[in-house]
Write an enzyme that holds these catalytic residues in place. Structure first.
Site, PDB file in Angstrom:
ATOM      1  N   PRO A  26      -2.849 -11.705  10.659  1.00 32.48           N
ATOM      2  CA  PRO A  26      -3.170 -11.473  12.076  1.00 32.48           C
ATOM      3  C   PRO A  26      -3.358  -9.979  12.313  1.00 32.48           C
ATOM      4  CG  PRO A  26      -0.842 -12.016  11.795  1.00 32.48           C
ATOM      5  CD  PRO A  26      -1.506 -12.237  10.463  1.00 32.48           C
ATOM      6  N   ASP A  27      -4.244  -9.623  13.206  1.00 33.07           N
ATOM      7  CA  ASP A  27      -4.477  -8.205  13.512  1.00 33.07           C
ATOM      8  C   ASP A  27      -3.607  -7.832  14.728  1.00 33.07           C
ATOM      9  OD1 ASP A  27      -5.532  -5.729  14.513  1.00 33.07           O
ATOM     10  OD2 ASP A  27      -7.193  -6.048  13.110  1.00 33.07           O
ATOM     11  N   ILE A  28      -2.579  -7.048  14.464  1.00 30.55           N
ATOM     12  CA  ILE A  28      -1.597  -6.731  15.508  1.00 30.55           C
ATOM     13  C   ILE A  28      -2.221  -5.853  16.580  1.00 30.55           C
ATOM     14  CG2 ILE A  28       0.636  -5.615  15.929  1.00 30.55           C
ATOM     15  CD1 ILE A  28       1.191  -6.322  12.859  1.00 30.55           C
ATOM     16  N   LYS A  64       8.848 -17.449 -10.151  1.00 24.67           N
ATOM     17  CA  LYS A  64       8.098 -16.346 -10.762  1.00 24.67           C
ATOM     18  C   LYS A  64       6.924 -16.893 -11.598  1.00 24.67           C
ATOM     19  CE  LYS A  64       8.549 -12.513 -13.922  1.00 24.67           C
ATOM     20  NZ  LYS A  64       9.282 -11.984 -15.047  1.00 24.67           N
ATOM     21  N   ASP A  69      -4.213  -6.314   5.195  1.00 20.43           N
ATOM     22  CA  ASP A  69      -5.234  -7.141   5.845  1.00 20.43           C
ATOM     23  C   ASP A  69      -5.169  -8.595   5.383  1.00 20.43           C
ATOM     24  OD1 ASP A  69      -6.502  -5.231   7.515  1.00 20.43           O
ATOM     25  OD2 ASP A  69      -7.329  -4.293   5.722  1.00 20.43           O
ATOM     26  N   LYS A 108     -11.401  -3.352  18.068  1.00 19.23           N
ATOM     27  CA  LYS A 108     -10.003  -3.791  18.235  1.00 19.23           C
ATOM     28  C   LYS A 108      -9.522  -3.679  19.681  1.00 19.23           C
ATOM     29  CE  LYS A 108      -8.650  -3.105  13.484  1.00 19.23           C
ATOM     30  NZ  LYS A 108      -7.518  -3.479  12.650  1.00 19.23           N
ATOM     31  N   ASN A 167       0.859  -1.193   0.000  1.00 20.76           N
ATOM     32  CA  ASN A 167       0.000   0.000   0.000  1.00 20.76           C
ATOM     33  C   ASN A 167       0.890   1.235   0.000  1.00 20.76           C
ATOM     34  OD1 ASN A 167       0.537   0.887   2.833  1.00 20.76           O
ATOM     35  ND2 ASN A 167      -0.342  -1.136   3.256  1.00 20.76           N
ATOM     36  N   PHE A 220      -4.684   3.649  14.712  1.00 20.16           N
ATOM     37  CA  PHE A 220      -5.090   4.624  13.703  1.00 20.16           C
ATOM     38  C   PHE A 220      -6.233   3.991  12.915  1.00 20.16           C
ATOM     39  CE2 PHE A 220      -2.467   8.418  12.969  1.00 20.16           C
ATOM     40  CZ  PHE A 220      -1.495   8.244  13.938  1.00 20.16           C
ATOM     41  N   LYS A 233     -14.225   0.947  14.981  1.00 20.51           N
ATOM     42  CA  LYS A 233     -12.947   0.222  14.945  1.00 20.51           C
ATOM     43  C   LYS A 233     -12.288   0.215  16.326  1.00 20.51           C
ATOM     44  CE  LYS A 233     -10.922   0.171  10.679  1.00 20.51           C
ATOM     45  NZ  LYS A 233     -10.244   0.798   9.544  1.00 20.51           N
TER      46      LYS A 233
HETATM   47  O1  PMT Z   1       2.870   6.168   6.470  1.00 23.08           O
HETATM   48  P1  PMT Z   1       2.344   7.515   6.022  1.00 23.08           P
HETATM   49  O2  PMT Z   1       2.519   7.734   4.546  1.00 23.08           O
HETATM   50  O3  PMT Z   1       2.901   8.660   6.857  1.00 23.08           O
HETATM   51  O4  PMT Z   1       0.759   7.532   6.237  1.00 23.08           O
HETATM   52  C1  PMT Z   1       0.243   7.464   7.543  1.00 23.08           C
HETATM   53  C2  PMT Z   1      -0.956   6.483   7.642  1.00 23.08           C
HETATM   54  C3  PMT Z   1      -2.096   6.993   6.804  1.00 23.08           C
HETATM   55  C4  PMT Z   1      -0.535   5.100   7.158  1.00 23.08           C
HETATM   56  C5  PMT Z   1      -1.356   6.417   9.168  1.00 23.08           C
HETATM   57  O5  PMT Z   1      -1.698   7.688   9.616  1.00 23.08           O
HETATM   58  C6  PMT Z   1      -2.502   5.438   9.391  1.00 23.08           C
HETATM   59  O6  PMT Z   1      -3.655   5.757   9.232  1.00 23.08           O
HETATM   60  N1  PMT Z   1      -2.162   4.200   9.780  1.00 23.08           N
HETATM   61  C7  PMT Z   1      -3.119   3.081   9.879  1.00 23.08           C
HETATM   62  C8  PMT Z   1      -3.336   2.496   8.519  1.00 23.08           C
HETATM   63  C9  PMT Z   1      -4.292   1.306   8.537  1.00 23.08           C
HETATM   64  O7  PMT Z   1      -3.925   0.239   8.195  1.00 23.08           O
HETATM   65  O8  PMT Z   1      -5.488   1.568   9.014  1.00 23.08           O
HETATM   66  P2  PMT Z   1      -6.685   0.462   9.177  1.00 23.08           P
HETATM   67  O9  PMT Z   1      -7.887   1.287   9.441  1.00 23.08           O
HETATM   68  O10 PMT Z   1      -6.709  -0.488   8.052  1.00 23.08           O
HETATM   69  O11 PMT Z   1      -6.273  -0.335  10.471  1.00 23.08           O
HETATM   70  C10 PMT Z   1      -6.716   0.055  11.785  1.00 23.08           C
HETATM   71  C11 PMT Z   1      -5.632  -0.173  12.800  1.00 23.08           C
HETATM   72  O12 PMT Z   1      -5.345  -1.559  12.908  1.00 23.08           O
HETATM   73  C12 PMT Z   1      -4.316   0.531  12.509  1.00 23.08           C
HETATM   74  O13 PMT Z   1      -3.800   0.999  13.733  1.00 23.08           O
HETATM   75  C13 PMT Z   1      -3.438  -0.590  11.954  1.00 23.08           C
HETATM   76  O14 PMT Z   1      -2.058  -0.367  12.269  1.00 23.08           O
HETATM   77  C14 PMT Z   1      -3.977  -1.798  12.697  1.00 23.08           C
HETATM   78  N2  PMT Z   1      -3.845  -3.083  11.996  1.00 23.08           N
HETATM   79  C15 PMT Z   1      -4.559  -3.314  10.849  1.00 23.08           C
HETATM   80  C16 PMT Z   1      -4.494  -4.544  10.268  1.00 23.08           C
HETATM   81  C17 PMT Z   1      -3.694  -5.557  10.847  1.00 23.08           C
HETATM   82  N3  PMT Z   1      -3.607  -6.767  10.294  1.00 23.08           N
HETATM   83  N4  PMT Z   1      -2.998  -5.286  11.955  1.00 23.08           N
HETATM   84  C18 PMT Z   1      -3.080  -4.075  12.551  1.00 23.08           C
HETATM   85  O15 PMT Z   1      -2.441  -3.843  13.574  1.00 23.08           O
END
Ligand code: PMT
Length: 406
Positions: A306-308, A289, A279, A343, A211, A325, A339
């Site tokens: 896994p969701d950290i 390849k 995700d 979480k 991403n 975030f 969310k």
């Molecule tokens: O890196 P930059 O270019 O500076 O951009 C910053 C950012 C936009 C990436 C940052 O500000 C941000 O929003 N980070 C979270 C991105 C994200 O994956 O969001 P989400 O809504 O999909 O996930 C929610 C939360 O679960 C996040 O805290 C994410 O770290 C966490 N997560 C998600 C999936 C997963 N498998 N494990 C996780 O821990």
């Protein structure tokens, strides 16, 4: 920078640059650090235990099986009674043994048993440095959080020219100071875990799913927490961002690796998950390849990663404060509220990542902080300012500072 009261365990391995270790001991002691030395058998071919003992004003340890040494200061204690373990010079051999997890002499055993940060100053012939085996070992060590200083480019003792010269003593001292000279502040004594950047999920040996996260926001948060005195572990996916000062950086590629690195960084007082973790990952990773053929394009079967954040928020060793975030493109705040609950985190920062906002990869961010007991819409700020404001709020919540206007 003063290093008063800091305890350094210096491992001197066998290279021609070992003579610089003597000067290193002097410079560190001038800055107030105490230095205890381990001299490998190879190192002892270049300098004597007597010189190291005289300069460090301490005994020098060399033998894993010494009855006297083990009764006075066992190798486990030796590995732990230091603020930082420094390997200078670090030969190709000791780096390989570190990477392999060997414990075949005192130095390797200490390095395997330590729970302290490790800084290495590689020194070797240019071809040994360039060899894929050495580079793979270094990459593995970097990912495990081992810090490096040097090597430099220049003429070598073996009459060749290139990379492999050990960093100069002043550079090593500066790297040690950067590692140990942590700022004092309201978060001194607190441990923080921050995730940052994207993850890359391989499809085959040359392709991956990713991403647009640059790591700027997560790295800025790590830097701000360290500036307030926290002991920060930053677990980051692939990014071009420089390591924030005074942080321990663990580099990973995939979500599964990020999860393992986060678990290994616990316990922590606060965790901030700013990484854009994929995700899903590809279920059936191709070992070769995937060829473009006459058939239809290959279908990728995905499985959930896994969701950290959720695992930190609900795990048995939960940090006191867990912050996530939410990257949303619609109903930003409402989705983020849901969310936060889903979480199990205490706070969540909602940010709009629609293409026109430039949040991914840009230098600015506009976030909405959602806690159980209230919400705040922050103005558009630089990512550094978001980090500082969040770090101040964390310090206040953990009882070590004023929240300011966060
Ligand atoms: O890196 P930059 O270019 O500076 O951009 C910053 C950012 C936009 C990436 C940052 O500000 C941000 O929003 N980070 C979270 C991105 C994200 O994956 O969001 P989400 O809504 O999909 O996930 C929610 C939360 O679960 C996040 O805290 C994410 O770290 C966490 N997560 C998600 C999936 C997963 N498998 N494990 C996780 O821990």
């Amino acid at each position: 920078m003063a290093l008063a009261g800091k305890r350094i365990l210096l491992i001197v391995s066998g290279g021609i640059a070992a003579y610089k270790a003597l000067e290193l001991v002097r410079r560190l002691r001038e800055r107030g650090a105490s230095v205890r030395c381990v001299l490998t058998p190879g190192g002892a071919q270049f300098i004597t235990p007597l010189s190291l003992a005289a300069l460090s004003e301490d005994r020098v340890y060399s033998d894993l099986f010494s009855l006297t040494d083990e009764s006075e200061m066992g190798h486990i204690q030796l590995s732990r009674a230091a603020d930082l373990v420094v390997v200078a010079p670090a030969t190709a051999d000791i780096l390989a043994r570190m990477a392999a997890g060997l414990a075949d002499d005192l130095a390797a055993t200490v390095l395997l048993a330590t729970d302290k940060p490790v800084l290495v100053a590689p020194a070797m012939n240019v071809r040994m440095w360039a060899h894929p085996a050495t580079q793979d070992n270094l990459e593995l060590l970097r990912r495990r959080g081992v810090r490096m200083v040097g090597p430099n480019e220049g003429a070598m003792a073996c009459n060749e020219y290139g990379f492999g010269r050990m960093a100069e003593v002043e550079e090593i001292v500066a790297a040690i100071a950067a590692q140990l000279g942590r700022a004092e502040g309201p978060l001194t004594g607190r441990r923080a875990l921050v995730t940052s950047g994207p993850t890359h999920e391989p499809i085959d040996p040359v392709r991956y799913i990713a991403n647009r996260s640059s790591g700027k926001q997560g790295h800025a948060i790590a830097a701000a927490l360290a500036a307030l005195g926290a002991e920060v572990t930053l677990v980051t996916g692939p990014t071009a961002e420089a390591d924030p000062p005074d942080t321990r950086v663990v580099r990973v590629t995939t979500a599964v690796e990020m999860m393992a690195a986060c678990r290994a960084a616990l316990p922590a007082d606060v965790a901030v998950c700013a990484a854009a973790v994929a995700d899903w990952r590809v279920a059936d990773l191709a070992s070769e390849k995937i060829k473009k053929g006459a058939d239809a394009a290959p279908a990728l079967r995905l499985v959930e990663n896994p969701d950290i954040l959720a695992s930190l928020g609900r795990g048995p060793d939960r940090p006191a404060l867990v912050i996530g975030f939410a990257a949303e493109t619609e109903q930003v705040v409402a989705n983020a509220r849901a969310k936060r609950a889903r979480k199990g985190c205490d706070w969540i920062l909602a940010n709009d990542v629609s293409a026109h906002t430039g949040t991914f990869g840009g230098d600015a961010n506009r976030v909405h902080l959602i806690r159980a007991d209230g919400e705040e819409a922050w103005p558009a700020l630089s990512k550094a300012e978001v980090g500082q404001r969040l770090a101040a709020a964390i310090a206040a919540a953990l009882g070590g500072g004023t929240d300011g206007d966060a």
